[in-house]
Design a protein around this motif. Structure first.
Motif, PDB file in Angstrom:
ATOM      1  N   SER A  65      -1.322  -0.070   8.792  1.00  0.00           N
ATOM      2  CA  SER A  65      -2.076   0.863  10.426  1.00  0.00           C
ATOM      3  C   SER A  65      -3.110   1.579   9.308  1.00  0.00           C
ATOM      4  CB  SER A  65      -1.108   1.401  11.101  1.00  0.00           C
ATOM      5  OG  SER A  65      -1.035   2.627  10.508  1.00  0.00           O
ATOM      6  N   LEU A  66      -3.476   1.758   8.147  1.00  0.00           N
ATOM      7  CA  LEU A  66      -4.642   3.052   8.320  1.00  0.00           C
ATOM      8  C   LEU A  66      -5.559   2.692   7.369  1.00  0.00           C
ATOM      9  CD1 LEU A  66      -1.526   5.334   6.378  1.00  0.00           C
ATOM     10  CD2 LEU A  66      -2.750   5.722   8.800  1.00  0.00           C
ATOM     11  N   LEU A  67      -5.286   1.195   6.859  1.00  0.00           N
ATOM     12  CA  LEU A  67      -6.442   0.966   6.200  1.00  0.00           C
ATOM     13  C   LEU A  67      -7.334  -0.839   7.284  1.00  0.00           C
ATOM     14  CD1 LEU A  67      -4.367  -1.261   3.604  1.00  0.00           C
ATOM     15  CD2 LEU A  67      -6.325   0.784   3.010  1.00  0.00           C
ATOM     16  N   SER A  68      -8.895   0.111   6.964  1.00  0.00           N
ATOM     17  CA  SER A  68      -9.593   0.188   8.282  1.00  0.00           C
ATOM     18  C   SER A  68      -9.993  -1.646   7.690  1.00  0.00           C
ATOM     19  CB  SER A  68     -10.989   0.251   7.942  1.00  0.00           C
ATOM     20  OG  SER A  68     -11.769   0.844   6.443  1.00  0.00           O
ATOM     21  N   ALA A  69     -10.031  -2.091   6.342  1.00  0.00           N
ATOM     22  CA  ALA A  69     -10.069  -3.941   6.181  1.00  0.00           C
ATOM     23  C   ALA A  69      -9.023  -4.620   5.275  1.00  0.00           C
ATOM     24  CB  ALA A  69     -11.946  -4.072   5.559  1.00  0.00           C
ATOM     25  N   GLY A  70      -7.855  -3.737   5.876  1.00  0.00           N
ATOM     26  CA  GLY A  70      -6.586  -4.474   5.355  1.00  0.00           C
ATOM     27  C   GLY A  70      -5.863  -5.831   5.641  1.00  0.00           C
ATOM     28  N   SER A  71      -5.744  -6.629   4.695  1.00  0.00           N
ATOM     29  CA  SER A  71      -5.090  -7.954   4.783  1.00  0.00           C
ATOM     30  C   SER A  71      -3.850  -7.114   4.000  1.00  0.00           C
ATOM     31  CB  SER A  71      -5.801  -9.353   4.178  1.00  0.00           C
ATOM     32  OG  SER A  71      -7.090  -9.172   4.773  1.00  0.00           O
ATOM     33  N   TYR A  72      -2.555  -8.453   4.887  1.00  0.00           N
ATOM     34  CA  TYR A  72      -1.279  -8.261   4.220  1.00  0.00           C
ATOM     35  C   TYR A  72      -0.627  -9.714   4.142  1.00  0.00           C
ATOM     36  CZ  TYR A  72       3.254  -7.517   4.726  1.00  0.00           C
ATOM     37  OH  TYR A  72       5.255  -7.008   4.707  1.00  0.00           O
ATOM     38  N   ARG A  73       0.135  -9.909   2.638  1.00  0.00           N
ATOM     39  CA  ARG A  73       0.848 -11.035   2.611  1.00  0.00           C
ATOM     40  C   ARG A  73       1.911 -10.628   2.194  1.00  0.00           C
ATOM     41  NH1 ARG A  73      -2.025 -15.973   0.810  1.00  0.00           N
ATOM     42  NH2 ARG A  73       0.032 -16.338   1.529  1.00  0.00           N
ATOM     43  N   ARG A  74       3.275 -11.112   2.965  1.00  0.00           N
ATOM     44  CA  ARG A  74       4.104 -11.008   2.297  1.00  0.00           C
ATOM     45  C   ARG A  74       4.207 -11.948   0.873  1.00  0.00           C
ATOM     46  NH1 ARG A  74       8.443  -9.292  -0.408  1.00  0.00           N
ATOM     47  NH2 ARG A  74      10.597  -8.718   1.929  1.00  0.00           N
ATOM     48  N   ILE A  75       5.244 -11.914   0.252  1.00  0.00           N
ATOM     49  CA  ILE A  75       5.252 -12.693  -1.344  1.00  0.00           C
ATOM     50  C   ILE A  75       7.197 -12.482  -1.878  1.00  0.00           C
ATOM     51  CG2 ILE A  75       4.867 -10.894  -2.978  1.00  0.00           C
ATOM     52  CD1 ILE A  75       3.980 -13.855  -4.318  1.00  0.00           C
ATOM     53  N   ASP A  76       7.647 -14.085  -1.789  1.00  0.00           N
ATOM     54  CA  ASP A  76       9.053 -14.282  -2.451  1.00  0.00           C
ATOM     55  C   ASP A  76       8.786 -13.688  -3.816  1.00  0.00           C
ATOM     56  OD1 ASP A  76      11.747 -13.970  -2.666  1.00  0.00           O
ATOM     57  OD2 ASP A  76      11.669 -16.412  -1.989  1.00  0.00           O
ATOM     58  N   ALA A  77       8.951 -12.756  -4.547  1.00  0.00           N
ATOM     59  CA  ALA A  77       8.924 -12.191  -5.416  1.00  0.00           C
ATOM     60  C   ALA A  77       9.687 -10.782  -5.722  1.00  0.00           C
ATOM     61  CB  ALA A  77       7.128 -12.476  -5.722  1.00  0.00           C
ATOM     62  N   ALA A  78       9.621 -10.792  -7.493  1.00  0.00           N
ATOM     63  CA  ALA A  78      10.131  -9.425  -7.853  1.00  0.00           C
ATOM     64  C   ALA A  78       8.807  -7.924  -7.353  1.00  0.00           C
ATOM     65  CB  ALA A  78      11.230  -9.958  -9.300  1.00  0.00           C
ATOM     66  N   HIS A  79       9.465  -7.614  -8.156  1.00  0.00           N
ATOM     67  CA  HIS A  79       8.295  -6.648  -8.123  1.00  0.00           C
ATOM     68  C   HIS A  79       6.868  -6.355  -9.113  1.00  0.00           C
ATOM     69  CE1 HIS A  79       6.973  -1.979  -8.230  1.00  0.00           C
ATOM     70  NE2 HIS A  79       6.794  -2.216  -9.091  1.00  0.00           N
ATOM     71  N   THR A  80       7.108  -7.026 -10.012  1.00  0.00           N
ATOM     72  CA  THR A  80       5.963  -7.247 -11.073  1.00  0.00           C
ATOM     73  C   THR A  80       5.624  -8.934 -10.441  1.00  0.00           C
ATOM     74  OG1 THR A  80       7.740  -8.126 -12.655  1.00  0.00           O
ATOM     75  CG2 THR A  80       6.297  -5.659 -12.688  1.00  0.00           C
ATOM     76  N   VAL A  81       5.296  -9.141  -9.211  1.00  0.00           N
ATOM     77  CA  VAL A  81       4.934 -10.479  -8.907  1.00  0.00           C
ATOM     78  C   VAL A  81       3.968 -11.058  -9.327  1.00  0.00           C
ATOM     79  CG1 VAL A  81       3.279 -11.196  -6.685  1.00  0.00           C
ATOM     80  CG2 VAL A  81       4.539  -9.561  -6.316  1.00  0.00           C
ATOM     81  N   HIS A  82       2.883 -10.549 -10.247  1.00  0.00           N
ATOM     82  CA  HIS A  82       1.622 -11.955 -11.345  1.00  0.00           C
ATOM     83  C   HIS A  82       2.723 -11.685 -12.943  1.00  0.00           C
ATOM     84  CE1 HIS A  82       2.524  -6.937 -13.109  1.00  0.00           C
ATOM     85  NE2 HIS A  82       2.090  -7.890 -14.140  1.00  0.00           N
ATOM     86  N   ILE A  83       3.691 -11.412 -12.747  1.00  0.00           N
ATOM     87  CA  ILE A  83       4.715 -11.807 -14.334  1.00  0.00           C
ATOM     88  C   ILE A  83       5.538 -13.179 -13.412  1.00  0.00           C
ATOM     89  CG2 ILE A  83       6.880 -11.388 -15.923  1.00  0.00           C
ATOM     90  CD1 ILE A  83       5.368  -8.859 -15.956  1.00  0.00           C
ATOM     91  N   ASP A  84       6.922 -12.621 -12.181  1.00  0.00           N
ATOM     92  CA  ASP A  84       7.126 -13.287 -11.505  1.00  0.00           C
ATOM     93  C   ASP A  84       7.225 -14.296 -10.710  1.00  0.00           C
ATOM     94  OD1 ASP A  84       9.977 -13.718 -11.117  1.00  0.00           O
ATOM     95  OD2 ASP A  84       9.648 -13.627  -8.623  1.00  0.00           O
TER      96      ASP A  84
END
Length: 97
Positions: free
Chosen positions: A62-81
């Motif tokens: 709600s605060l980002l004027s040009a934000g994109s949101y993506r939910r991902i089924d992954a652990a905290h370290t998404v790039h590793i998981d």
């Protein structure tokens, strides 16, 4: 074996971001921004196990004027998981797809 427990405690008690206004910082971001939201849960003692919960993600968006949101089924370290999915999402975002 080299983890400094004071580092984790600073997050837990709020010293890590003391005096930093997250809402103001998010409002000031004018470029496109991607919030990639990984799995989270609340532990029995009420502690959040994750970076942010859904309410936090909704507030950030709600605060980002040009934000994109993506939910991902992954652990905290998404790039590793989920490295392939992370790369696909990041590439699509940066290429405007």
């Amino acid at each position: 074996d080299q983890y400094d427990p004071h580092f984790g405690d600073a997050f837990y008690v709020g010293r890590w971001t003391a005096g930093f206004d997250h809402a103001e910082a998010l409002r000031r971001i004018s470029c496109p921004a991607l919030l990639l939201h990984a799995n989270f849960k609340y532990l029995e003692d009420g502690t959040l196990d994750g970076a942010i919960d859904q309410a936090d993600a909704d507030r950030a968006m709600s605060l980002l004027s040009a934000g994109s949101y993506r939910r991902i089924d992954a652990a905290h370290t998404v790039h590793i998981d989920k490295p392939a999915e992370f790369a696909r999402i990041a590439e699509a975002f940066f290429l405007g797809q």
